[in-house]
Write a protein that holds these residues in place. Structure first.
Motif, PDB file in Angstrom:
ATOM      1  N   SER A  58     -22.772  22.449 -18.257  1.00 41.15           N
ATOM      2  CA  SER A  58     -23.025  23.565 -17.329  1.00 41.15           C
ATOM      3  C   SER A  58     -24.103  24.515 -17.827  1.00 41.15           C
ATOM      4  O   SER A  58     -24.129  25.686 -17.462  1.00 41.15           O
ATOM      5  CB  SER A  58     -21.743  24.348 -17.065  1.00 41.15           C
ATOM      6  OG  SER A  58     -20.698  23.498 -16.698  1.00 41.15           O
ATOM      7  N   ALA A  78     -20.194  21.742 -14.266  1.00 43.38           N
ATOM      8  CA  ALA A  78     -20.753  20.419 -13.984  1.00 43.38           C
ATOM      9  C   ALA A  78     -21.988  20.221 -14.841  1.00 43.38           C
ATOM     10  O   ALA A  78     -22.634  21.190 -15.242  1.00 43.38           O
ATOM     11  CB  ALA A  78     -21.131  20.295 -12.506  1.00 43.38           C
ATOM     12  N   THR A  79     -22.314  18.977 -15.114  1.00 43.74           N
ATOM     13  CA  THR A  79     -23.596  18.680 -15.739  1.00 43.74           C
ATOM     14  C   THR A  79     -24.674  18.922 -14.700  1.00 43.74           C
ATOM     15  O   THR A  79     -24.599  18.412 -13.580  1.00 43.74           O
ATOM     16  CB  THR A  79     -23.640  17.224 -16.229  1.00 43.74           C
ATOM     17  OG1 THR A  79     -22.711  17.094 -17.309  1.00 43.74           O
ATOM     18  CG2 THR A  79     -25.024  16.832 -16.708  1.00 43.74           C
ATOM     19  N   ASP A  97     -21.838  16.583  -9.967  1.00 44.21           N
ATOM     20  CA  ASP A  97     -20.655  16.581  -9.098  1.00 44.21           C
ATOM     21  C   ASP A  97     -21.034  16.504  -7.623  1.00 44.21           C
ATOM     22  O   ASP A  97     -20.171  16.574  -6.764  1.00 44.21           O
ATOM     23  CB  ASP A  97     -19.784  17.807  -9.361  1.00 44.21           C
ATOM     24  CG  ASP A  97     -20.319  19.055  -8.698  1.00 44.21           C
ATOM     25  OD1 ASP A  97     -21.530  19.106  -8.406  1.00 44.21           O
ATOM     26  OD2 ASP A  97     -19.525  19.973  -8.454  1.00 44.21           O
ATOM     27  N   GLU A 117     -23.337  12.475  -6.516  1.00 45.82           N
ATOM     28  CA  GLU A 117     -24.249  13.040  -7.511  1.00 45.82           C
ATOM     29  C   GLU A 117     -25.586  13.382  -6.881  1.00 45.82           C
ATOM     30  O   GLU A 117     -26.154  12.580  -6.142  1.00 45.82           O
ATOM     31  CB  GLU A 117     -24.466  12.044  -8.650  1.00 45.82           C
ATOM     32  CG  GLU A 117     -25.425  12.534  -9.702  1.00 45.82           C
ATOM     33  CD  GLU A 117     -25.686  11.529 -10.812  1.00 45.82           C
ATOM     34  OE1 GLU A 117     -26.123  11.961 -11.880  1.00 45.82           O
ATOM     35  OE2 GLU A 117     -25.464  10.325 -10.610  1.00 45.82           O
TER      36      GLU A 117
END
Length: 142
Positions: A58, A78-79, A97, A117
């Motif tokens: 994040s 989230a990435t 996400d 994604e």
């Protein structure tokens, strides 16, 4: 100008091109994060330069003017895979996400997406933003 070229990478590092292109990149002001950074984007120039970087865990970093890259608590878990900045108050992030987050200069708001994604985002201030993601998804937000 050449002084306003940045690259981001592993362990939260960001480098800046100083001088001409033959001089190469040197470490920019170091951030306090160790997450891998996947993307960066900036707007403005000189003292109004506003550079954003995003990545794993994040991570959201912002550098204003000639200052350091400071982490922002965006409330995101989230990435983050990409960032696009049209102005300091018009910034978009996308992540693993499937969501997008818009920064209005004060806070982030979440916009869900119909895909798992989102990988990249780009836009124009007067024309909206485009995001692409998994399964060939191409999304537009005015």
């Amino acid at each position: 100008s050449p002084q306003e070229v940045f690259v981001a990478g592993a362990d939260g590092s960001v480098a800046q091109l100083l001088g001409d292109y033959d001089a190469g990149f040197v470490p920019a002001a170091r951030s306090s994060v160790s997450a891998e950074l996947f993307a960066l984007h900036g707007t403005g120039a000189g003292s109004t330069l506003d550079v954003w970087a995003v990545g794993q865990q994040s991570t959201v970093l912002r550098r204003q003017g000639g200052g350091s890259f400071d982490p922002l608590n965006a409330g995101i878990s989230a990435t983050l895979t990409d960032v696009w900045a049209g102005s300091p108050s018009h910034v978009w992030l996308v992540g693993a996400d499937g969501g997008a987050w818009k920064y209005d200069g004060r806070s982030f708001s979440y916009l869900p997406a119909p895909v798992r994604e989102l990988r990249r985002i780009y836009g124009a201030l007067d024309a909206g933003v485009w995001a692409v993601g998994g399964a060939g998804a191409v999304l537009f937000h005015p």
